[in-house]
Motif scaffolding. Structure first.
Motif, PDB file in Angstrom:
ATOM      1  N   LYS A 103       2.547  -8.020 -11.010  1.00 41.40           N
ATOM      2  CA  LYS A 103       1.228  -8.185 -11.619  1.00 41.40           C
ATOM      3  C   LYS A 103       1.274  -9.093 -12.842  1.00 41.40           C
ATOM      4  O   LYS A 103       0.387  -9.917 -13.042  1.00 41.40           O
ATOM      5  CB  LYS A 103       0.674  -6.811 -12.004  1.00 41.40           C
ATOM      6  CG  LYS A 103      -0.718  -6.841 -12.562  1.00 41.40           C
ATOM      7  CD  LYS A 103      -1.225  -5.456 -12.842  1.00 41.40           C
ATOM      8  CE  LYS A 103      -2.609  -5.519 -13.436  1.00 41.40           C
ATOM      9  NZ  LYS A 103      -3.145  -4.203 -13.746  1.00 41.40           N
ATOM     10  N   ASP A 163      -4.705  -3.345  -8.615  1.00 39.36           N
ATOM     11  CA  ASP A 163      -5.427  -2.379  -9.453  1.00 39.36           C
ATOM     12  C   ASP A 163      -6.064  -1.283  -8.608  1.00 39.36           C
ATOM     13  O   ASP A 163      -6.073  -0.114  -8.990  1.00 39.36           O
ATOM     14  CB  ASP A 163      -6.499  -3.080 -10.291  1.00 39.36           C
ATOM     15  CG  ASP A 163      -5.905  -3.898 -11.418  1.00 39.36           C
ATOM     16  OD1 ASP A 163      -4.739  -3.651 -11.788  1.00 39.36           O
ATOM     17  OD2 ASP A 163      -6.605  -4.803 -11.930  1.00 39.36           O
ATOM     18  N   TYR A 164      -6.583  -1.649  -7.447  1.00 43.51           N
ATOM     19  CA  TYR A 164      -7.239  -0.685  -6.573  1.00 43.51           C
ATOM     20  C   TYR A 164      -6.243   0.349  -6.070  1.00 43.51           C
ATOM     21  O   TYR A 164      -6.532   1.545  -6.039  1.00 43.51           O
ATOM     22  CB  TYR A 164      -7.900  -1.406  -5.398  1.00 43.51           C
ATOM     23  CG  TYR A 164      -8.685  -0.485  -4.503  1.00 43.51           C
ATOM     24  CD1 TYR A 164      -9.939  -0.026  -4.890  1.00 43.51           C
ATOM     25  CD2 TYR A 164      -8.172  -0.047  -3.288  1.00 43.51           C
ATOM     26  CE1 TYR A 164     -10.665   0.837  -4.090  1.00 43.51           C
ATOM     27  CE2 TYR A 164      -8.876   0.820  -2.475  1.00 43.51           C
ATOM     28  CZ  TYR A 164     -10.125   1.251  -2.881  1.00 43.51           C
ATOM     29  OH  TYR A 164     -10.838   2.115  -2.099  1.00 43.51           O
ATOM     30  N   THR A 166      -3.569   1.326  -7.578  1.00 39.30           N
ATOM     31  CA  THR A 166      -3.241   2.200  -8.717  1.00 39.30           C
ATOM     32  C   THR A 166      -4.380   3.179  -8.973  1.00 39.30           C
ATOM     33  O   THR A 166      -4.121   4.367  -9.204  1.00 39.30           O
ATOM     34  CB  THR A 166      -3.016   1.362  -9.996  1.00 39.30           C
ATOM     35  OG1 THR A 166      -2.405   0.126  -9.670  1.00 39.30           O
ATOM     36  CG2 THR A 166      -2.114   2.083 -10.965  1.00 39.30           C
ATOM     37  N   LEU A 167      -5.611   2.687  -8.946  1.00 42.50           N
ATOM     38  CA  LEU A 167      -6.772   3.555  -9.176  1.00 42.50           C
ATOM     39  C   LEU A 167      -6.893   4.617  -8.075  1.00 42.50           C
ATOM     40  O   LEU A 167      -7.262   5.763  -8.329  1.00 42.50           O
ATOM     41  CB  LEU A 167      -8.054   2.732  -9.253  1.00 42.50           C
ATOM     42  CG  LEU A 167      -8.231   1.890 -10.509  1.00 42.50           C
ATOM     43  CD1 LEU A 167      -9.457   0.988 -10.376  1.00 42.50           C
ATOM     44  CD2 LEU A 167      -8.367   2.776 -11.728  1.00 42.50           C
TER      45      LEU A 167
END
Length: 170
Positions: A103, A163-164, A166-167
């Motif tokens: 990332k 990010d998705y 991880t969320l």
């Protein structure tokens, strides 16, 4: 200083066709106002704006083409130190392979390493002018990145995907 125009004078009308002596097109034309200052501005040579492509020779004796300014080139070369080898970056971006680039690497490219159209044009022009001399490291990297279709959109999508994931785990 204005641009030099290379031209050759035409024959006079009397020499070209003696039968039309005195019948000139120029007599029938309306006078035209010219803005001489604007013409000089449009045709002046701008030495400061047009920088020549440089062929540098480093300490080991290798020549390379550099078209980027020193500050931009240094910023890209410093950024390359935290990224994987440039030859693997294009494939990693196309496959969105997090095993090659993380990332932070994606964010680094998005922040300061996206090539502009002007840079791409300069690099391609320099490469066409000197095909036997290799490009500098920063120029080669930007050319590789510019060959990725919709680079910026791909990188933003990749960041969103990371990010998705991880969320979703949270």
């Amino acid at each position: 200083k204005t641009v030099k125009l290379h031209w050759r004078p035409l024959q006079s009308v009397e020499q070209a066709n003696p039968a039309n002596k005195g019948n000139l097109v120029w007599k029938e034309l309306m006078p035209v106002k010219l803005d001489i200052d604007k013409l000089e501005h449009l045709f002046e040579t701008r030495a400061n704006e047009v920088k020549q492509k440089e062929v540098r020779q480093d300490a080991s004796g290798k020549k390379e083409i550099t078209v980027l300014d020193t500050k931009r080139s240094n910023a890209i070369n410093i950024g390359l130190t935290v990224l994987p080898p440039p030859r693997t970056i294009k494939a990693a971006i196309l496959k969105m392979d997090t095993s090659i680039m993380n990332k932070e690497g994606i964010e680094k490219i998005l922040q300061s390493m996206i090539p502009t159209e002007e840079e791409k044009a300069k690099i391609l022009e320099a490469q066409m002018a000197n095909p036997d001399i290799p490009l500098g490291t920063a120029e080669q990297f930007l050319l590789t990145l510019s060959s990725v279709f919709e680079l910026e959109a791909r990188l933003h999508l990749w960041l969103f995907k990371l990010d998705y994931e991880t969320l979703e785990q949270e």
